[in-house]
Scaffold this motif. Structure first.
Motif, PDB file in Angstrom:
ATOM      1  N   PRO A 249      -5.748   3.349   5.134  1.00 12.53           N
ATOM      2  CA  PRO A 249      -5.024   2.752   4.006  1.00 12.53           C
ATOM      3  C   PRO A 249      -5.776   1.543   3.444  1.00 12.53           C
ATOM      4  O   PRO A 249      -6.445   0.812   4.182  1.00 12.53           O
ATOM      5  CB  PRO A 249      -3.685   2.318   4.632  1.00 12.53           C
TER       6      PRO A 249
ATOM      7  N   SER B  59      -3.427  10.167  -1.928  1.00 11.55           N
ATOM      8  CA  SER B  59      -3.784   9.498  -0.680  1.00 11.55           C
ATOM      9  C   SER B  59      -4.048  10.541   0.391  1.00 11.55           C
ATOM     10  O   SER B  59      -3.210  11.394   0.666  1.00 11.55           O
ATOM     11  CB  SER B  59      -2.652   8.563  -0.242  1.00 11.55           C
TER      12      SER B  59
ATOM     13  N   THR C 269       0.831  -1.209   0.000  1.00  7.75           N
ATOM     14  CA  THR C 269       0.000   0.000   0.000  1.00  7.75           C
ATOM     15  C   THR C 269       0.862   1.255   0.000  1.00  7.75           C
ATOM     16  O   THR C 269       0.602   2.212  -0.750  1.00  7.75           O
ATOM     17  CB  THR C 269      -0.931   0.000   1.220  1.00  7.75           C
TER      18      THR C 269
ATOM     19  N   ASP D 214       1.066   4.241  -2.808  1.00  8.20           N
ATOM     20  CA  ASP D 214       0.826   5.638  -2.437  1.00  8.20           C
ATOM     21  C   ASP D 214       1.999   6.528  -2.856  1.00  8.20           C
ATOM     22  O   ASP D 214       1.799   7.647  -3.348  1.00  8.20           O
ATOM     23  CB  ASP D 214       0.607   5.745  -0.928  1.00  8.20           C
TER      24      ASP D 214
END
Length: 238
Positions: A214, A208, A123, A127
């Motif tokens: 997340p 983000s 993740t 991002d």
């Protein structure tokens, strides 16, 4: 005279051989083996593109973004050995209006591949890619680092399965299993492990949010399979 006698004997021998092959009793089985393991590696395919008036400007733009992204990966302790960013394509772009072709600039495209041994970083890497304007998250693949071992294990299971099936069938019909006559085998292609085709994520304005939770990516288990077809002689007691 001797040659005249040999010719009929040769035809007789071939005829008997063909007859024996026709009457031969065979049993054919298909063996299947499967091994399922958890994924322990994530492979992320990324791309970045820019269109500028000159090819040099377009190249500089994508190079700057790729370099910034690589710098961020270093801060995450991701080794450069796990990064491939070796290619670039530059070509002219044209717009078509009213049957006219107008030059609009040069487009440069770079593609990158990041291999993550720690999948909890997936993740954060995505991002960072978006933050550095690498808008193309093209694909995420999952693999297992011991893939050759699992492929071999599935292969051995397929062989064992073919033997077990043949022996059980022969026994059920009051016969015995003879030697192997024929093996037909084509190795299965290893699973690609693709779980995301994210062409819809190529949006420059995606960012983000610091307050957003997340995203969580949970890969499926990976299945390696193999199959084999085998024919055995079938021995029938008189």
């Amino acid at each position: 005279m001797r040659n005249v006698l040999l010719l009929p004997l040769l035809f007789l021998s071939l005829s008997c051989q063909a007859h024996d092959e026709t009457d031969r009793r065979l049993i054919s089985t298909n063996g299947y083996g499967e091994v399922t393991v958890p994924a322990d590696t994530a492979i992320l395919d990324l791309s970045v593109r820019a269109t500028r008036k000159s090819g040099q400007e377009a190249k500089r733009d994508v190079d700057d973004r790729v370099n910034a992204f690589i710098d961020q990966l270093k801060t995450m302790s991701i080794s450069q050995d796990n990064l491939v960013a070796s290619s670039i394509r530059i070509y002219p772009r044209y717009e078509h209006t009213n049957s006219n072709r107008l030059f609009s600039g040069y487009e440069a495209i770079r593609q990158l591949t990041v291999t993550l041994k720690d999948m909890t970083q997936l993740t954060e890497v995505m991002d960072q890619a978006l933050a550095q304007r690498l808008e193309g998250i093209d694909n995420v693949r999952y693999e297992n680092r011991e893939m050759p071992k699992h492929i071999q294990a599935a292969h051995l299971l397929a062989i064992s399965d073919s033997k077990s099936k043949a022996e059980a069938l022969a026994k059920a019909y009051g016969a015995e299993l003879g030697p192997v006559v024929r093996i037909d085998y084509h190795r299965n292609t290893p699973p690609a492990g693709d779980i995301m085709k994210a062409s819809g994520m190529e949006t420059m304005m995606v960012r983000s949010s610091s307050t957003a939770r997340p995203g969580t990516y949970l890969p499926d288990e990976i299945t390696y399979s193999d199959n084999i077809q085998v024919s055995f002689d079938l021995i029938i007691s008189p």
